[in-house]
Design an enzyme around this catalytic site. Structure first.
Site, PDB file in Angstrom:
ATOM      1  N   LYS A   6     -12.977   0.478   7.270  1.00  0.00           N
ATOM      2  CA  LYS A   6     -13.447  -0.512   5.557  1.00  0.00           C
ATOM      3  C   LYS A   6     -12.946  -1.787   5.985  1.00  0.00           C
ATOM      4  O   LYS A   6     -13.981  -3.121   6.348  1.00  0.00           O
ATOM      5  CB  LYS A   6     -13.434  -0.036   4.655  1.00  0.00           C
ATOM      6  CG  LYS A   6     -14.159   1.640   4.669  1.00  0.00           C
ATOM      7  CD  LYS A   6     -14.122   1.953   3.104  1.00  0.00           C
ATOM      8  CE  LYS A   6     -13.028   1.627   2.679  1.00  0.00           C
ATOM      9  NZ  LYS A   6     -11.557   3.397   2.764  1.00  0.00           N
ATOM     10  N   ARG A  37     -15.391   4.312  -5.374  1.00  0.00           N
ATOM     11  CA  ARG A  37     -14.927   5.621  -4.877  1.00  0.00           C
ATOM     12  C   ARG A  37     -14.595   5.956  -6.332  1.00  0.00           C
ATOM     13  O   ARG A  37     -14.725   7.675  -5.610  1.00  0.00           O
ATOM     14  CB  ARG A  37     -13.351   5.061  -5.472  1.00  0.00           C
ATOM     15  CG  ARG A  37     -12.491   5.022  -3.615  1.00  0.00           C
ATOM     16  CD  ARG A  37     -11.614   4.441  -3.996  1.00  0.00           C
ATOM     17  NE  ARG A  37     -10.073   4.497  -3.129  1.00  0.00           N
ATOM     18  CZ  ARG A  37      -9.964   3.346  -2.254  1.00  0.00           C
ATOM     19  NH1 ARG A  37     -10.136   2.558  -2.493  1.00  0.00           N
ATOM     20  NH2 ARG A  37      -8.714   3.754  -1.487  1.00  0.00           N
ATOM     21  N   ARG A  90      -0.892   0.879  10.958  1.00  0.00           N
ATOM     22  CA  ARG A  90      -1.309  -0.202  10.293  1.00  0.00           C
ATOM     23  C   ARG A  90      -0.149  -0.889  10.182  1.00  0.00           C
ATOM     24  O   ARG A  90       0.600  -0.626   9.330  1.00  0.00           O
ATOM     25  CB  ARG A  90      -2.079   0.738   9.271  1.00  0.00           C
ATOM     26  CG  ARG A  90      -2.989  -0.556   8.236  1.00  0.00           C
ATOM     27  CD  ARG A  90      -4.170  -0.483   7.537  1.00  0.00           C
ATOM     28  NE  ARG A  90      -3.374  -0.033   6.058  1.00  0.00           N
ATOM     29  CZ  ARG A  90      -4.592   0.658   5.513  1.00  0.00           C
ATOM     30  NH1 ARG A  90      -5.677   0.460   6.132  1.00  0.00           N
ATOM     31  NH2 ARG A  90      -4.372   1.276   4.432  1.00  0.00           N
ATOM     32  N   ARG A 145       2.515  -0.932   4.697  1.00  0.00           N
ATOM     33  CA  ARG A 145       2.203  -0.699   3.048  1.00  0.00           C
ATOM     34  C   ARG A 145       2.738   0.376   2.503  1.00  0.00           C
ATOM     35  O   ARG A 145       3.014   1.380   3.256  1.00  0.00           O
ATOM     36  CB  ARG A 145       0.801  -0.526   2.808  1.00  0.00           C
ATOM     37  CG  ARG A 145      -0.452  -1.482   2.642  1.00  0.00           C
ATOM     38  CD  ARG A 145      -1.641  -1.540   3.073  1.00  0.00           C
ATOM     39  NE  ARG A 145      -2.439  -0.615   2.213  1.00  0.00           N
ATOM     40  CZ  ARG A 145      -3.854  -0.025   1.971  1.00  0.00           C
ATOM     41  NH1 ARG A 145      -4.384  -0.764   2.250  1.00  0.00           N
ATOM     42  NH2 ARG A 145      -3.914   0.708   0.649  1.00  0.00           N
ATOM     43  N   ARG A 150      -3.885  10.911   0.307  1.00  0.00           N
ATOM     44  CA  ARG A 150      -5.854   9.821  -0.369  1.00  0.00           C
ATOM     45  C   ARG A 150      -6.366  10.618   0.729  1.00  0.00           C
ATOM     46  O   ARG A 150      -7.321  10.028  -0.383  1.00  0.00           O
ATOM     47  CB  ARG A 150      -5.097   8.095   0.609  1.00  0.00           C
ATOM     48  CG  ARG A 150      -4.254   7.619  -0.541  1.00  0.00           C
ATOM     49  CD  ARG A 150      -3.234   6.804   0.876  1.00  0.00           C
ATOM     50  NE  ARG A 150      -4.372   5.663   1.132  1.00  0.00           N
ATOM     51  CZ  ARG A 150      -3.682   4.274   2.309  1.00  0.00           C
ATOM     52  NH1 ARG A 150      -3.188   5.090   2.843  1.00  0.00           N
ATOM     53  NH2 ARG A 150      -5.015   4.299   2.371  1.00  0.00           N
TER      54      ARG A 150
HETATM   55  P1  AMP Z   1      -7.876   0.940  -0.321  1.00  0.00           P
HETATM   56  O1  AMP Z   1      -6.713  -0.741  -0.209  1.00  0.00           O
HETATM   57  O2  AMP Z   1      -8.748   0.685  -0.896  1.00  0.00           O
HETATM   58  O3  AMP Z   1      -6.664   1.488   0.684  1.00  0.00           O
HETATM   59  O4  AMP Z   1      -6.513   1.112  -1.833  1.00  0.00           O
HETATM   60  C1  AMP Z   1      -5.314   1.323  -2.391  1.00  0.00           C
HETATM   61  C2  AMP Z   1      -4.984   2.192  -3.286  1.00  0.00           C
HETATM   62  O5  AMP Z   1      -5.207   1.313  -4.619  1.00  0.00           O
HETATM   63  C3  AMP Z   1      -5.635   3.211  -3.219  1.00  0.00           C
HETATM   64  O6  AMP Z   1      -5.316   4.367  -2.702  1.00  0.00           O
HETATM   65  C4  AMP Z   1      -5.798   3.496  -4.894  1.00  0.00           C
HETATM   66  O7  AMP Z   1      -4.307   4.174  -5.640  1.00  0.00           O
HETATM   67  C5  AMP Z   1      -6.244   1.894  -5.133  1.00  0.00           C
HETATM   68  N1  AMP Z   1      -7.494   1.596  -5.870  1.00  0.00           N
HETATM   69  C6  AMP Z   1      -8.815   0.928  -4.524  1.00  0.00           C
HETATM   70  N2  AMP Z   1      -9.486   0.651  -5.129  1.00  0.00           N
HETATM   71  C7  AMP Z   1      -9.691   2.041  -5.995  1.00  0.00           C
HETATM   72  C8  AMP Z   1     -10.707   2.256  -6.724  1.00  0.00           C
HETATM   73  N3  AMP Z   1     -11.769   1.896  -6.878  1.00  0.00           N
HETATM   74  N4  AMP Z   1     -10.536   3.011  -7.694  1.00  0.00           N
HETATM   75  C9  AMP Z   1      -9.531   3.590  -7.976  1.00  0.00           C
HETATM   76  N5  AMP Z   1      -8.400   2.993  -7.113  1.00  0.00           N
HETATM   77  C10 AMP Z   1      -8.295   2.514  -6.136  1.00  0.00           C
END
Ligand code: AMP
Length: 217
Positions: free
Chosen positions: A14, A89, A128, A161, A172
């Site tokens: 994404k 989400r 990554r 990360r 995740r």
């Molecule tokens: P991402 O960078 O999208 O993989 O998000 C990393 C982490 O941020 C996720 O594993 C969640 O802990 C948190 N996170 C990101 N976006 C959301 C969302 N829309 N709702 C809840 N937690 C989020």
């Protein structure tokens, strides 16, 4: 207000697709993950609340996310076209997004679902690398930065990360299945969903996404 959603499991691409299409299509890229990481780095109240959830690969509570998103939307103004990456989400987030957009005379216009097998997502996440400053995405083997540890775009520090560790990655992906996958049927039922195969080379995935969004190529 225009709103496009990039939907898909962690590691599906994404962020990479968003980086590639936002300028071509004149979209404001809104990644809740990037916003949360910035908040954690700056140790803001939101960051302090979010950090433990993120470390475990769990979702941050909906009310924290919605406040963050609409604060940003209102700062950017109602004429912007947003590209949501990693949001919504949960079905509650999707509902609150609809309501919030409707109050601002907007609606979700299109949802692109990026799809790739779980094993490929794991492989991508395991290697990554992410720029701490501008959030550009690299991969240790497939797409390393030209100068090791430094971002090609801004010179920022490129790191793994904290949640790109094997056990957290597995969690995740499970969280996606449990809490996010239901959104596919929701948006498909509303006739908004386009499916794009993101197991193919990056350029092809980007071109297919642009086509799905009517942005040519
Ligand atoms: P991402 O960078 O999208 O993989 O998000 C990393 C982490 O941020 C996720 O594993 C969640 O802990 C948190 N996170 C990101 N976006 C959301 C969302 N829309 N709702 C809840 N937690 C989020």
């Amino acid at each position: 207000m225009k709103a496009i959603i990039l939907l898909g499991a962690p590691g599906v691409g994404k962020g990479t697709v968003a980086e590639a299409i936002r300028d071509t299509m004149g979209l404001t890229h809104l990644s809740t993950g990037d916003m949360l990481r910035a908040a954690v780095k700056a140790a803001t109240p939101v960051g302090l609340k979010a950090e433990s959830f993120m470390k475990r690969g769990e979702l941050v509570p909906d009310e924290v996310i919605l406040a963050l998103v609409f604060d940003r939307i209102d700062r950017d103004g109602k004429d912007s076209a947003f590209l949501f990456d990693g949001f919504p989400r949960t079905s509650e987030q999707a509902k609150l997004l609809d309501e919030g957009l409707a109050r601002r005379e907007g609606a979700v216009d299109r949802v692109v679902l990026l799809e790739a097998p779980r094993d490929l997502c794991i492989e991508r996440l395991c290697g990554r690398l992410t720029c701490r400053k501008c959030a550009a995405i690299y991969h240790a083997r497939n797409h390393p930065p030209k100068n090791p540890g430094r971002c090609d775009l801004c010179g920022g520090e490129v790191v793994t990360r904290p949640d790109d560790k094997r056990e957290t990655i597995e969690n995740r992906l499970d969280v996606f299945k449990r809490q996010t996958e239901g959104l596919i049927a929701l948006y498909d039922g509303r006739g908004l969903l386009a499916r794009v195969n993101s197991a193919q080379p990056k350029e092809k995935t980007i071109a297919d996404t642009l086509r799905a969004l009517g942005g040519s190529k």
